[in-house]
Design an enzyme around this catalytic site. Structure first.
Site, short mmCIF file in Angstrom:
data_model
loop_
_atom_site.label_atom_id
_atom_site.label_comp_id
_atom_site.label_asym_id
_atom_site.label_seq_id
_atom_site.Cartn_x
_atom_site.Cartn_y
_atom_site.Cartn_z
N THR A 251 0.89 -1.26 -0.14
CA THR A 251 -0.07 0.07 -0.11
C THR A 251 0.90 1.10 -0.27
O THR A 251 0.57 2.35 -0.79
CB THR A 251 -0.90 -0.05 1.44
OG1 THR A 251 -1.97 -0.99 1.05
CG2 THR A 251 -1.80 1.19 1.39
N CYS B 119 -21.59 -8.17 1.21
CA CYS B 119 -21.74 -8.43 2.57
C CYS B 119 -20.45 -8.74 3.37
O CYS B 119 -20.55 -8.54 4.74
CB CYS B 119 -22.86 -9.76 3.06
SG CYS B 119 -24.54 -9.32 2.90
#
Lengths: 211, 389
Positions: free
Chosen positions: B78, B328
């Site tokens: 990242t 979900c």
């Protein structure tokens, strides 16, 4: 096993009660859609004499909390009158399950809405419905109280996310005090559309974000 | 053998088990030579730490075909991708232009860095991919303008495993005088990438997906690439990345690099092929990603009429760890942007399951998970309102 769900939720998820269809159902409803990720079908058998639910069954396309809530709601509703069953709230279902994670509110509210929609379906079919009310700002606000802010598990109205509501000529405009790149922006928008679009006199729903 | 005893871990694209041999070489730098790397005029432990850092850098750089001074240690992929995009934007935004090109299916580090730059006035083009997740090279050629400063396209996709033709993309960028960054986090060492052959200027890599430690990664920066330091502080890492060096992490990263072999990758690929074959026998299933040009250790299949979080939970109860692109399961409650990006609908995303293999998986894991998932899918379809008549 460390899981985000209570023992009761897991028990209902593993062994859901009252699953399946009632082929000669007196009423049924389908809430949600494959697109939104959760879908519940509710089937009812009603005793026409005392308007009592003799059988309630459900089917679920969804996550664990959706399945568990569908299961518990059928247990809670069975044997109750339509009026009693209508009064069952998400809170009662959630308490019966030993609590649900706030982020999963949407998936579980769907099952409660499904039961209510099935009862409404029965009432419509049997001429038990009162007159349809026109959509006003207050009607929209009331519905938005059922849209959760997933971050805190409280509704949009209560958490003051709804900045403005306008209703004119079948168009509902909802302005949110939320940036468009907020983590849950897309999700919240979808939820609002889902709640407002089905209103009988609404043609268009516009959700606006603030930067 | 797995980390959780009998538990079968098939989420090696998220994190991998640390190899003991990696831990062994890290230990001395935690307990003995724990000093920070010092200059050549420092005290002995500091010099030893610096030597270890240099050796680790040389090992990892060599694996990429790079010179040691072209490899910058970071805290992970990242940070590396943030550094590439923001570093180039800072270096060339005023001088050359404010246009960046990337793809719609990048990992969030690239995608959200690009969005952050958009807010600062940069223009970003998000290129489409085809049904398998491959970039349209003609669309890339057309998208490059005189204002374009950087193209950032991943080497392999994090979810569906599709490989991009980085050599061709690099050649286009080179021809047009545009810098090229690739996020190779998921393909590093599993799919060869040599910067002497591929014209790429910046490459993101990390240790945690090759059985190395978490919290250490790196960015290859080709000699002469304009890059402005993005995080301020000391003068570490050739004055490109401030902060005390993570010596145990760097040493562990290098050892992890040495331990990956083509033979092992071939073994993972055999397991992957066998699993895909078994999963596609389940009715209403389809492979996500390219059938051939995909990561050797990635299988991703969508099952209709069922939702991923339920599948994941049932598999967890049976002792298997997998991942899903279902809304979900996601932290933003949004369906996988990758499945939507390859033209899939929400339902396909909700029913997608990713299986990724690693060093500690055994061939018997394949049949075990295939049997379990067939059973779970059948069970969930029985209670689903969808797919009946």
């Amino acid at each position: 096993m460390p899981l985000p769900y209570s023992e009761t939720v897991m028990e209902h998820f593993r062994h859901p009660r009252n699953v399946g269809r009632i082929e000669d159902a007196d009423a049924k409803s389908i809430e949600g859609s494959p697109a939104c990720g959760d879908m519940v079908a509710v089937y009812l058998k009603v005793d026409p004499e005392d308007l009592r639910l003799t059988d309630v069954k459900f089917e679920s396309y969804g996550c664990a909390s959706n399945i568990a809530t569908g299961s518990i709601i059928t247990e809670l509703a069975k044997g109750k009158t339509l009026e009693e069953a209508k009064a069952i709230t998400w809170k009662q279902a959630s308490e019966a399950l030993g609590g649900l994670p706030p982020i999963k509110t949407h998936c579980s509210v769907l099952a409660v809405d499904g039961l209510r929609a099935a009862i409404q379906n029965y009432e419509e079919r049997h001429g038990l419905v009162k007159e349809r009310v026109p959509t006003t700002v207050e009607v929209v606000r009331k519905r938005l109280k059922h849209v959760m802010n997933p971050l805190v598990g409280l509704d949009l109205v209560r958490t003051k996310v709804v900045k403005d509501i306008e209703v004119s000529d079948g168009t509902v405009r909802v302005v949110l005090d939320l940036p468009s790149d907020h983590q849950f922006a897309a999700n919240i928008r979808e939820e609002i559309m889902e709640k407002i679009e089905p209103l009988w006199d609404v043609d268009k729903v516009v959700v606006e974000f603030t930067e | 053998m797995t980390m959780f005893g009998e538990f079968v871990y098939l989420d090696n694209a998220a994190a991998t088990r640390l190899d003991e041999r990696v831990l062994e070489v890290m230990k001395p730098y935690l307990f003995e030579t724990y000093a920070v790397a010092t200059s050549q005029f420092g005290y002995s432990p500091g010099i030893e730490a610096r030597d270890a850092l240099d050796a680790a850098r040389a090992t990892i750089a060599r694996a990429l075909g790079a010179a040691p001074e072209e490899f910058i240690f970071t805290s992970g992929s990242t940070e590396s991708s943030n550094m590439a995009l923001k570093g180039v934007a800072l270096a060339l935004g005023e001088k050359k232009g404010r246009h960046i090109i990337t793809s719609k299916i990048e990992d969030f580090a690239v995608l959200h860095s690009a969005r952050a730059l958009e807010k600062q006035g940069f223009q970003v083009t998000y290129l489409d991919v085809d049904e398998h997740g491959r970039l349209d090279l003609d669309q890339l050629r057309e998208a490059i303008t005189a204002q374009t400063i950087l193209v950032s396209v991943q080497a392999a996709n994090q979810e569906i495993g599709t490989l991009q033709d980085v050599a061709a993309i690099g050649a286009i960028c080179r021809e047009r005088g545009v810098l090229f960054h690739t996020d190779a986090t998921h393909s590093f060492l599993r799919v060869p990438l040599d910067v002497r052959e591929v014209p790429v200027d910046l490459v993101t890599v990390a240790a945690h997906l090759i059985h190395g430690p978490k919290g250490v990664g790196g960015l290859y920066v080709r000699q002469g690439t304009p890059l402005v330091k993005w995080m301020d502080g000391g003068f570490q890492e050739f004055n490109l990345r401030a902060g005390s060096e993570n010596i145990p992490g760097a040493v562990g990263f290098a050892r992890a690099v040495e331990l990956v072999t083509p033979e092992e990758t071939a073994r993972l690929q055999e397991m992957r092929d066998r699993l895909i074959e078994r999963l596609l026998r389940i009715p209403h299933s389809r492979l996500n990603g390219h059938p051939v040009l995909r990561l050797p250790h990635n299988a991703n299949v969508s099952f209709r009429f069922v939702e991923g979080e339920s599948i994941l939970l049932h598999l967890d109860m049976r002792g298997f760890a997998v991942s899903t692109g279902s809304a979900c399961f996601s932290r933003s409650l949004e369906a996988s942007h990758v499945i939507l990006g390859i033209g899939g609908n929400h339902e396909r995303a909700h029913g997608s399951v990713r299986f990724t293999f690693g060093r500690f998986n055994q061939p018997e894991d394949v049949d075990a998970v295939a049997d379990a998932i067939a059973d779970v899918i059948e069970k969930l379809r029985a209670i689903s309102p969808l797919g009946k008549e």
